[in-house]
Write a protein that holds these residues in place. Structure first.
Motif, PDB file in Angstrom:
ATOM      1  N   GLY A 262      53.886  38.939  13.452  1.00  0.00           N
ATOM      2  CA  GLY A 262      54.824  38.656  13.627  1.00  0.00           C
ATOM      3  C   GLY A 262      55.333  37.880  12.867  1.00  0.00           C
ATOM      4  N   LYS A 263      56.061  36.955  13.091  1.00  0.00           N
ATOM      5  CA  LYS A 263      56.575  35.685  12.550  1.00  0.00           C
ATOM      6  C   LYS A 263      55.507  33.842  12.331  1.00  0.00           C
ATOM      7  CE  LYS A 263      60.522  31.660  12.449  1.00  0.00           C
ATOM      8  NZ  LYS A 263      60.870  31.997  10.839  1.00  0.00           N
ATOM      9  N   PHE A 264      54.375  34.117  13.066  1.00  0.00           N
ATOM     10  CA  PHE A 264      53.494  33.153  12.641  1.00  0.00           C
ATOM     11  C   PHE A 264      53.098  34.010  14.439  1.00  0.00           C
ATOM     12  CE2 PHE A 264      57.408  30.126  13.371  1.00  0.00           C
ATOM     13  CZ  PHE A 264      57.141  29.690  12.130  1.00  0.00           C
ATOM     14  N   GLY A 265      51.789  33.169  12.965  1.00  0.00           N
ATOM     15  CA  GLY A 265      50.293  33.550  13.654  1.00  0.00           C
ATOM     16  C   GLY A 265      49.462  32.848  14.150  1.00  0.00           C
ATOM     17  N   VAL A 266      48.979  32.297  15.374  1.00  0.00           N
ATOM     18  CA  VAL A 266      47.853  31.431  15.602  1.00  0.00           C
ATOM     19  C   VAL A 266      46.704  31.495  15.652  1.00  0.00           C
ATOM     20  CG1 VAL A 266      47.498  29.367  17.896  1.00  0.00           C
ATOM     21  CG2 VAL A 266      49.575  30.268  17.302  1.00  0.00           C
ATOM     22  N   LEU A 267      45.706  30.263  15.009  1.00  0.00           N
ATOM     23  CA  LEU A 267      44.214  30.526  14.853  1.00  0.00           C
ATOM     24  C   LEU A 267      44.102  29.244  16.152  1.00  0.00           C
ATOM     25  CD1 LEU A 267      43.572  31.905  11.661  1.00  0.00           C
ATOM     26  CD2 LEU A 267      43.885  33.608  13.384  1.00  0.00           C
ATOM     27  N   SER A 268      42.263  29.183  16.006  1.00  0.00           N
ATOM     28  CA  SER A 268      41.589  28.567  17.121  1.00  0.00           C
ATOM     29  C   SER A 268      40.376  28.637  16.264  1.00  0.00           C
ATOM     30  CB  SER A 268      41.496  28.423  18.047  1.00  0.00           C
ATOM     31  OG  SER A 268      40.704  27.312  19.125  1.00  0.00           O
ATOM     32  N   PHE A 269      39.512  27.024  16.343  1.00  0.00           N
ATOM     33  CA  PHE A 269      37.837  26.839  15.406  1.00  0.00           C
ATOM     34  C   PHE A 269      37.791  25.539  16.525  1.00  0.00           C
ATOM     35  CE2 PHE A 269      41.302  27.442  11.785  1.00  0.00           C
ATOM     36  CZ  PHE A 269      40.769  28.934  11.479  1.00  0.00           C
ATOM     37  N   ASN A 270      38.120  25.929  17.339  1.00  0.00           N
ATOM     38  CA  ASN A 270      37.649  25.804  18.957  1.00  0.00           C
ATOM     39  C   ASN A 270      35.580  25.245  18.929  1.00  0.00           C
ATOM     40  OD1 ASN A 270      38.623  23.115  20.022  1.00  0.00           O
ATOM     41  ND2 ASN A 270      38.870  24.367  21.971  1.00  0.00           N
ATOM     42  N   GLY A 271      34.979  24.612  19.180  1.00  0.00           N
ATOM     43  CA  GLY A 271      33.526  24.956  19.196  1.00  0.00           C
ATOM     44  C   GLY A 271      32.280  25.967  20.129  1.00  0.00           C
ATOM     45  N   ASN A 272      33.600  27.008  20.192  1.00  0.00           N
ATOM     46  CA  ASN A 272      33.184  28.180  20.528  1.00  0.00           C
ATOM     47  C   ASN A 272      33.778  29.004  20.209  1.00  0.00           C
ATOM     48  OD1 ASN A 272      35.475  28.319  22.385  1.00  0.00           O
ATOM     49  ND2 ASN A 272      34.760  27.879  24.525  1.00  0.00           N
ATOM     50  N   LYS A 273      34.992  29.356  19.322  1.00  0.00           N
ATOM     51  CA  LYS A 273      35.670  29.949  18.721  1.00  0.00           C
ATOM     52  C   LYS A 273      34.097  31.290  17.698  1.00  0.00           C
ATOM     53  CE  LYS A 273      38.986  30.107  21.015  1.00  0.00           C
ATOM     54  NZ  LYS A 273      39.459  28.703  21.842  1.00  0.00           N
ATOM     55  N   MET A 274      34.914  32.471  17.057  1.00  0.00           N
ATOM     56  CA  MET A 274      34.452  32.822  16.571  1.00  0.00           C
ATOM     57  C   MET A 274      33.876  32.197  15.211  1.00  0.00           C
ATOM     58  SD  MET A 274      33.163  35.881  15.669  1.00  0.00           S
ATOM     59  CE  MET A 274      34.337  36.912  16.807  1.00  0.00           C
ATOM     60  N   ILE A 275      34.188  30.674  14.996  1.00  0.00           N
ATOM     61  CA  ILE A 275      34.113  30.122  13.764  1.00  0.00           C
ATOM     62  C   ILE A 275      33.943  28.582  14.161  1.00  0.00           C
ATOM     63  CG2 ILE A 275      33.783  31.898  11.729  1.00  0.00           C
ATOM     64  CD1 ILE A 275      36.662  29.967  10.731  1.00  0.00           C
ATOM     65  N   THR A 276      33.946  27.723  13.382  1.00  0.00           N
ATOM     66  CA  THR A 276      34.258  26.688  14.494  1.00  0.00           C
ATOM     67  C   THR A 276      34.607  25.280  13.639  1.00  0.00           C
ATOM     68  OG1 THR A 276      33.850  24.551  15.823  1.00  0.00           O
ATOM     69  CG2 THR A 276      31.904  25.411  14.785  1.00  0.00           C
ATOM     70  N   THR A 277      35.476  24.542  13.690  1.00  0.00           N
ATOM     71  CA  THR A 277      35.717  23.430  12.844  1.00  0.00           C
ATOM     72  C   THR A 277      35.747  21.385  13.343  1.00  0.00           C
ATOM     73  OG1 THR A 277      37.866  23.248  13.149  1.00  0.00           O
ATOM     74  CG2 THR A 277      36.981  24.448  11.107  1.00  0.00           C
ATOM     75  N   SER A 278      34.912  21.955  14.707  1.00  0.00           N
ATOM     76  CA  SER A 278      34.500  21.218  15.874  1.00  0.00           C
ATOM     77  C   SER A 278      35.482  21.333  17.208  1.00  0.00           C
ATOM     78  CB  SER A 278      34.125  19.397  15.628  1.00  0.00           C
ATOM     79  OG  SER A 278      34.313  19.508  16.161  1.00  0.00           O
ATOM     80  N   GLY A 279      36.900  20.568  16.447  1.00  0.00           N
ATOM     81  CA  GLY A 279      37.904  21.380  16.815  1.00  0.00           C
ATOM     82  C   GLY A 279      39.169  21.538  15.900  1.00  0.00           C
ATOM     83  N   GLY A 280      39.844  22.260  16.341  1.00  0.00           N
ATOM     84  CA  GLY A 280      41.076  22.679  15.163  1.00  0.00           C
ATOM     85  C   GLY A 280      42.023  23.946  15.126  1.00  0.00           C
TER      86      GLY A 280
END
Length: 424
Positions: free
Chosen positions: A191-209
């Motif tokens: 799409g025009k934009f794609g959203v990713l999450s790196f919360n503590g329980n996601k596929m990878i984490t940045t703690s929050g991000g």
């Protein structure tokens, strides 16, 4: 087997080499402890290399690292021109971060139900919603937000075809689908934009991000401006548009750099866990593992693995389901929650699903209901919704099982044995 520790849905897992700590220490040693810096820049490059890999042709997407996936949705909507009084078509079967940013802007979510194959946005209902909103309001929705529920790819080719026909931008919410692919292409890059999450329980984490994937340099620069308070190029602070403090911390980005070295290992593990559930639960009456369509286009990361329970399946303790009010948040980072007045609502999982959750909780296994459809949330009572009953039906019979990189094969077998023991 009795677990030595509680088994969580998806617990953060650091690299064996300890690279996360190395990059964090570098940030401290160089005093880069702000929402900018070498770790942020390097993490964005790592992400770009990852999302631009494509079996057909290498892509040229740009990535902006942000403080959360919610911030990414917010900035994408702003860049799509969403304003007060506008409408945005968004998947109903999702977490609230997909729809709440629409309301931040004074716009209205138009909820679209799911199709049965992937549990994601139904393209036919999407087109029906677009036509009906044009007929009723005189204008088309400003954006379309499909969601990769639990990592499962959506029918993006159909969604993009419809979006292009009506000239409506697509914002892919791939927060749960980092590394999932459709026809060999990473979700978030269609799409025009794609959203990713790196919360503590996601596929990878940045703690929050989180992060926002953009199509080109111009979009990237605009998003970067909005994420850093939209400061103009003067020797003093001049603001000609309202911006936001949404950039990722250099400390958190250090964690992300280390995580990117093991992201493929994490994805492989989740897929292995899914295969084990499919095999070990195949002959258990009344329990069904939700699998991806076997047509070859879908390559889910299986962030969380989900099962459905036949309505007539009896679970031990089922007679006590919903008899007491839950005292704290079920699953995730508990945080502060508002104490409910009642143990029940007008739309909730079946008694056997709740009984199985309680049974597994007592066995030190975290299991969780799937997302309650947004069109059934009280806060969205007055929003338009185009429904076919799929998401509500799935909410009533489904639950999530542990799938994270810290879950061992032995623990998967223990989880399956616990499910079998729970059946009355």
């Amino acid at each position: 087997m009795t677990p030595k520790k509680r088994i969580y849905l998806c617990l953060a897992h650091m690299s064996e080499a300890g690279l996360e700590q190395k990059y964090i220490q570098e940030a401290f040693d160089t005093n880069w402890v702000v929402p900018l810096g070498p770790n942020v820049n390097a993490f964005e490059k790592d992400l770009e290399n990852f999302v631009n890999e494509n079996q057909n042709e290498k892509l040229t997407k740009r990535v902006v690292a942000l403080s959360s996936g919610t911030a990414a949705v917010h900035l994408a909507l702003i860049n799509c021109g969403v304003k007060v009084g506008d409408e945005v078509c968004v998947q109903s079967f999702t977490f609230c971060a997909s729809s709440h940013p629409i309301t931040y802007l004074g716009a209205t979510p138009v909820f679209v139900d799911s199709e049965k194959d992937t549990w994601n946005m139904d393209p036919d209902l999407l087109e029906e919603a677009i036509k009906d909103r044009i007929a009723k309001t005189g204008k088309k929705p400003k954006a379309i937000v499909p969601v990769a529920l639990y990592g499962m790819p959506y029918k993006i080719d159909r969604i993009i075809e419809i979006a292009n026909r009506y000239d409506i931008p697509v914002i892919e919410d791939a927060a749960e689908g980092f590394g999932s692919k459709y026809k060999g292409q990473v979700l978030g890059t269609f799409g025009k934009f794609g959203v990713l999450s790196f919360n503590g329980n996601k596929m990878i984490t940045t703690s929050g991000g989180g992060a926002l994937i953009t199509n080109n340099e111009d979009e990237w620069r605009e998003i970067m401006m909005y994420a850093t308070q939209y400061r103009e190029s003067y020797p003093y602070y001049q603001h000609e548009k309202i911006g936001f403090n949404y950039r990722l911390s250099n400390i958190c980005a250090g964690i992300g750099r280390g995580q990117m070295t093991i992201v493929n290992d994490h994805i492989a593990h989740h897929k292995k866990v899914q295969r084990m559930y499919e095999e070990l639960l195949a002959d258990v009456p009344g329990i069904h593992v939700h699998a991806q369509p076997a047509t070859g286009e879908y390559d889910s990361n299986f962030w969380l693995c989900t099962i459905t329970l036949d309505p007539d399946l009896k679970i031990k303790g089922q007679e006590n389901a919903y008899k007491t009010i839950v005292q704290g948040a079920v699953g995730g980072a508990a945080g502060v929650i508002h104490m409910a007045d009642s143990a029940t609502t007008d739309c909730q999982p079946n008694d056997n699903v709740e009984a199985l959750r309680v049974f597994m909780d007592a066995a030190e296994i975290e299991a969780r209901p799937v997302w309650k459809p947004m069109h059934k949330q009280p806060v969205y009572n007055n929003c338009p919704a185009y429904v076919n009953g799929v998401s509500e039906a799935m909410f009533k019979v489904s639950m999530c099982l542990p799938a994270g990189p810290c879950v061992s094969e032995e623990e998967i077998r223990y989880i399956v044995d616990t499910i079998k023991n729970a059946i009355a």
